[in-house]
Design a protein around this motif. Sequence first.
Motif, PDB file in Angstrom:
ATOM      1  N   SER A 102      72.930  15.712   7.793  1.00 30.28           N
ATOM      2  CA  SER A 102      73.581  16.499   6.870  1.00 30.28           C
ATOM      3  C   SER A 102      72.359  17.775   6.499  1.00 30.28           C
ATOM      4  CB  SER A 102      74.108  16.162   5.588  1.00 30.28           C
ATOM      5  OG  SER A 102      75.166  15.173   5.884  1.00 30.28           O
ATOM      6  N   LYS A 103      72.910  19.146   6.405  1.00 26.25           N
ATOM      7  CA  LYS A 103      72.062  20.351   6.133  1.00 26.25           C
ATOM      8  C   LYS A 103      72.041  19.959   4.466  1.00 26.25           C
ATOM      9  CE  LYS A 103      73.214  23.283   9.957  1.00 26.25           C
ATOM     10  NZ  LYS A 103      73.889  24.485  10.307  1.00 26.25           N
ATOM     11  N   PRO A 104      70.776  20.525   3.754  1.00 27.87           N
ATOM     12  CA  PRO A 104      69.483  20.990   4.738  1.00 27.87           C
ATOM     13  C   PRO A 104      68.789  19.740   5.241  1.00 27.87           C
ATOM     14  CG  PRO A 104      69.171  20.963   2.139  1.00 27.87           C
ATOM     15  CD  PRO A 104      70.678  20.831   2.323  1.00 27.87           C
ATOM     16  N   LEU A 105      68.345  19.971   6.398  1.00 26.88           N
ATOM     17  CA  LEU A 105      67.696  18.735   7.158  1.00 26.88           C
ATOM     18  C   LEU A 105      66.325  18.512   6.392  1.00 26.88           C
ATOM     19  CD1 LEU A 105      67.865  19.681  10.688  1.00 26.88           C
ATOM     20  CD2 LEU A 105      69.451  18.242   9.567  1.00 26.88           C
ATOM     21  N   SER A 106      66.343  16.897   6.702  1.00 30.04           N
ATOM     22  CA  SER A 106      65.014  16.485   5.893  1.00 30.04           C
ATOM     23  C   SER A 106      64.147  15.963   6.918  1.00 30.04           C
ATOM     24  CB  SER A 106      65.427  15.300   4.806  1.00 30.04           C
ATOM     25  OG  SER A 106      64.410  14.551   4.559  1.00 30.04           O
ATOM     26  N   ALA A 107      63.042  16.483   7.105  1.00 36.70           N
ATOM     27  CA  ALA A 107      61.876  15.629   8.181  1.00 36.70           C
ATOM     28  C   ALA A 107      61.851  14.497   8.227  1.00 36.70           C
ATOM     29  CB  ALA A 107      60.491  16.474   7.992  1.00 36.70           C
ATOM     30  N   GLN A 108      61.985  13.633   6.975  1.00 36.03           N
ATOM     31  CA  GLN A 108      62.010  12.271   7.177  1.00 36.03           C
ATOM     32  C   GLN A 108      63.185  11.535   7.578  1.00 36.03           C
ATOM     33  OE1 GLN A 108      61.247  14.033   4.580  1.00 36.03           O
ATOM     34  NE2 GLN A 108      59.150  13.604   4.076  1.00 36.03           N
ATOM     35  N   GLU A 109      64.416  12.255   7.389  1.00 30.81           N
ATOM     36  CA  GLU A 109      65.760  11.650   7.880  1.00 30.81           C
ATOM     37  C   GLU A 109      65.731  11.819   9.420  1.00 30.81           C
ATOM     38  OE1 GLU A 109      68.897  13.229   5.948  1.00 30.81           O
ATOM     39  OE2 GLU A 109      68.558  12.255   3.861  1.00 30.81           O
ATOM     40  N   LEU A 110      65.331  13.041   9.981  1.00 33.79           N
ATOM     41  CA  LEU A 110      65.229  13.222  11.222  1.00 33.79           C
ATOM     42  C   LEU A 110      64.335  12.264  11.860  1.00 33.79           C
ATOM     43  CD1 LEU A 110      65.909  15.111  13.557  1.00 33.79           C
ATOM     44  CD2 LEU A 110      64.047  16.535  12.893  1.00 33.79           C
ATOM     45  N   ALA A 111      63.264  11.989  11.508  1.00 30.52           N
ATOM     46  CA  ALA A 111      62.176  11.255  12.094  1.00 30.52           C
ATOM     47  C   ALA A 111      62.790   9.809  12.229  1.00 30.52           C
ATOM     48  CB  ALA A 111      60.836  11.074  11.087  1.00 30.52           C
ATOM     49  N   ALA A 112      63.506   9.324  11.072  1.00 28.38           N
ATOM     50  CA  ALA A 112      64.239   8.193  11.026  1.00 28.38           C
ATOM     51  C   ALA A 112      65.301   7.814  12.123  1.00 28.38           C
ATOM     52  CB  ALA A 112      64.714   7.650   9.858  1.00 28.38           C
ATOM     53  N   VAL A 113      66.187   9.162  12.334  1.00 24.30           N
ATOM     54  CA  VAL A 113      67.182   8.946  13.162  1.00 24.30           C
ATOM     55  C   VAL A 113      66.428   8.756  14.748  1.00 24.30           C
ATOM     56  CG1 VAL A 113      69.047  10.298  14.648  1.00 24.30           C
ATOM     57  CG2 VAL A 113      69.019   9.896  11.928  1.00 24.30           C
ATOM     58  N   VAL A 114      65.332   9.771  14.999  1.00 24.25           N
ATOM     59  CA  VAL A 114      64.822   9.761  16.395  1.00 24.25           C
ATOM     60  C   VAL A 114      64.303   8.426  16.428  1.00 24.25           C
ATOM     61  CG1 VAL A 114      62.770  10.865  17.473  1.00 24.25           C
ATOM     62  CG2 VAL A 114      64.369  12.255  16.115  1.00 24.25           C
ATOM     63  N   GLU A 115      63.622   7.787  15.722  1.00 28.45           N
ATOM     64  CA  GLU A 115      62.877   6.390  15.860  1.00 28.45           C
ATOM     65  C   GLU A 115      64.100   5.624  16.186  1.00 28.45           C
ATOM     66  OE1 GLU A 115      60.159   3.115  13.707  1.00 28.45           O
ATOM     67  OE2 GLU A 115      60.714   5.085  12.589  1.00 28.45           O
ATOM     68  N   ARG A 116      65.225   5.434  15.544  1.00 31.10           N
ATOM     69  CA  ARG A 116      66.023   4.485  15.878  1.00 31.10           C
ATOM     70  C   ARG A 116      66.786   4.805  17.134  1.00 31.10           C
ATOM     71  NH1 ARG A 116      68.389   5.853  10.909  1.00 31.10           N
ATOM     72  NH2 ARG A 116      70.161   6.586  11.776  1.00 31.10           N
ATOM     73  N   CYS A 117      67.036   6.237  17.723  1.00 35.62           N
ATOM     74  CA  CYS A 117      67.312   6.467  19.163  1.00 35.62           C
ATOM     75  C   CYS A 117      66.347   6.038  20.256  1.00 35.62           C
ATOM     76  CB  CYS A 117      67.597   8.071  19.062  1.00 35.62           C
ATOM     77  SG  CYS A 117      69.006   8.954  18.202  1.00 35.62           S
ATOM     78  N   THR A 118      64.961   6.066  19.682  1.00 35.15           N
ATOM     79  CA  THR A 118      63.947   5.577  20.772  1.00 35.15           C
ATOM     80  C   THR A 118      64.061   4.333  20.956  1.00 35.15           C
ATOM     81  OG1 THR A 118      62.546   7.429  19.896  1.00 35.15           O
ATOM     82  CG2 THR A 118      61.513   5.498  21.072  1.00 35.15           C
ATOM     83  N   GLU A 119      64.282   3.409  19.926  1.00 31.06           N
ATOM     84  CA  GLU A 119      64.586   1.977  20.181  1.00 31.06           C
ATOM     85  C   GLU A 119      65.899   1.721  20.955  1.00 31.06           C
ATOM     86  OE1 GLU A 119      64.455   0.273  16.107  1.00 31.06           O
ATOM     87  OE2 GLU A 119      62.495   0.628  15.931  1.00 31.06           O
ATOM     88  N   HIS A 120      66.962   2.351  20.673  1.00 35.22           N
ATOM     89  CA  HIS A 120      68.089   2.144  21.221  1.00 35.22           C
ATOM     90  C   HIS A 120      68.075   2.422  22.795  1.00 35.22           C
ATOM     91  CE1 HIS A 120      72.451   3.608  22.601  1.00 35.22           C
ATOM     92  NE2 HIS A 120      72.587   2.395  22.088  1.00 35.22           N
ATOM     93  N   GLN A 121      67.435   3.781  23.001  1.00 35.92           N
ATOM     94  CA  GLN A 121      67.083   4.085  24.488  1.00 35.92           C
ATOM     95  C   GLN A 121      66.123   2.991  25.359  1.00 35.92           C
ATOM     96  OE1 GLN A 121      68.439   6.609  26.523  1.00 35.92           O
ATOM     97  NE2 GLN A 121      69.884   6.836  24.718  1.00 35.92           N
ATOM     98  N   ALA A 122      65.144   2.360  24.636  1.00 38.41           N
ATOM     99  CA  ALA A 122      64.431   1.456  25.221  1.00 38.41           C
ATOM    100  C   ALA A 122      65.218   0.154  25.411  1.00 38.41           C
ATOM    101  CB  ALA A 122      63.368   1.157  24.120  1.00 38.41           C
TER     102      ALA A 122
END
Length: 490
Positions: A102-122
Motif C-alpha cells: 500500500s502507498k505510501p511505500l515503506s522501504a522496510q515493507e518492500l524489503a520484507a516482501v522481496v525477501e519472501r519472494c526470494t525464498e519462494h523462488q529458491a
Amino acid sequence: MRVLIVDDNEDSLKSLALVLTDLGHEPVALTNAEDALAAVAKEYFPLIVTDIRMPGMDGLELLTKLRSQQNSLSSDVVLITGHGDRDTAIEALRKGAYDYLSKPLSAQELAAVVERCTEHQALLLENQSWRTQFHSRLEEATQSLRQHLSLAQERLRDTTGMTEVVAESPAMVKLLRECLIYHEDPEVPVLLEGETGTGKEVLARLIHYGKEGNEDPFVAINCSAIPAELFESELFGHEPGAYTGSARQGAKGKLELAGKGTVFLDEIAEMPLSMQPKLLRVLEERSYYRLGGSKEHPFRARVICAANRKLGQLVDSGAFRRDLYHRLKVGHMVIPPLRERPQDIDLLAMHFLLRQAARKKKRFREIHSTTREILLSYSWPGNVRELENAIERAVLTSDGETLLPGHVYFLFSEDQNRRRVTFEGAEQLADGAVSLHDIDKLILPDDGLDLEELNQAIIRKTLDKFGGNKSRAAKYLGLSRYALHRRVQK
C-alpha cells in the motif's frame, strides 16, 4: 535477482529502483504495462512489481496477461495499491498475485516482501531441480527395459513378421505363416485345435487382423457358456416376441454384429447338436434367418472355430456332426502344447517378464540361467497361459532386476507330472535356499527317484547360492574343486 518494476510515475519508479539496488537486486524499470509484457516475453523475471493505477493497461489487466504467458507462469507478482484500491488488491490475490503493498511505500515493507519472494523462488527452483532429477532417474531406470523390449520385438519381427505373437519354434513359425495366408481369404473357415492355454484365440486374432490390422469387428463366442435353449438367438438374433422373455424390439445376433469381420466360436465342441446343422447351412448358403423371422440376412463374416478336444474323435463317437466338421476344417491348424516346443519357453518367459515388470512398475529385466533351466524342465500342463500366470505371480511377489530360482519356487510343488523331490514349507525357496538338515521334512515321490537328477539340482542350486563361485560351492558341498568341475561337466 532481476526485478521488473512497472509504474507510470517516474519519481516512484526511481525510488523503487534505488531501494532494490540497495538490497542487492538488479531492477529493470518500465513506465507502462505494454512494454512490461514485451520484456517478459523475452526474459524471465522472478519478481515483477507493478502499480495498479496506470493509463492504458492497468496493473490488474497486466497481471491477467502475465499469467497467460509461458515465461511468467512462475514469476511472483506484487501490486502497489492506493488507499481506495484495497478491493482491487484482494481481487488481484485471487487471480494469482503473490502479494500487494500500500502507498505510501515503506522501504522496510518492500524489503520484507522481496525477501519472501526470494525464498519462494529458491523453493521453486529446488522443486524444479528435484523434478528434473526424478524424471532423469526414471528415464535411466526404464531405458534398459525399453532396450530389452525393443530387442525382443526385433527378434519377433525377424522370426514371424509380427510383434504381437511370440514364437521361435519351427512348428509355431509355420502356423503363424499359415495364419497370414488364411487372413487373405475371409471365406475360408478355419479350425484351431489344441490344449487349453496354447493360444488358440491369439492365432484367431492374428488370422483376423493380419499384418496391417483390420477395422472390422472380431466377435468371440464361448460356446460352453451359452445355454442350449438360447444358442440360436445368441447366434442369429431374434425378432420381437420370438419367444417368451425375448426383447420387445428384437435383437441382433453375433453373426450380424460381426459384419464383414470375424466370428470366433471358441470351444466349438460344446455347441448343441441341434445347432450344428443350422451353422452348417450358414457356412454353405452365406445367409441366415433371425429366430422368429422370415427375412433372409446375408452373412459376410469369416468363421474361426477352436476346440481343446479332438473333433475327429467326437465325430467318431457321434458327439459332433461329420459334415460340419469337414466344412470347418477347410483351414485346419493343430497347435502343439508348450512342452513340445521348448524353444518358445525362454522367449515367452522373457516377453511376459518385461511386460509384467512394466505393468507393475518392477525392475525385472533378465532371467537367471538356473531359472531358465527350471522353466524348461517344467511340464506346463496349462501351456502358455500357465507360463504367463507364473511369471505374473513371480513379478508380483518378488523384486529385483533378475528373475531368480527362488522367485518361481511354487513350480516345484505344482508339477505333478515329473519325478521331483519336494519339501514341506516350499516357500523357503523364495529366499533361494532349502534346508536339508531336517530329514523329516524330505518327501520322496511314490513312483521312484532319479538320484542323478537330484544331485544335479543340488549342484545347480549351490552354484546359484554362491553366484557361480565354484571354489565356495565345492567347499559347501564337501567336494574338491576338481570333483565339482567333473560333476558340472557331466
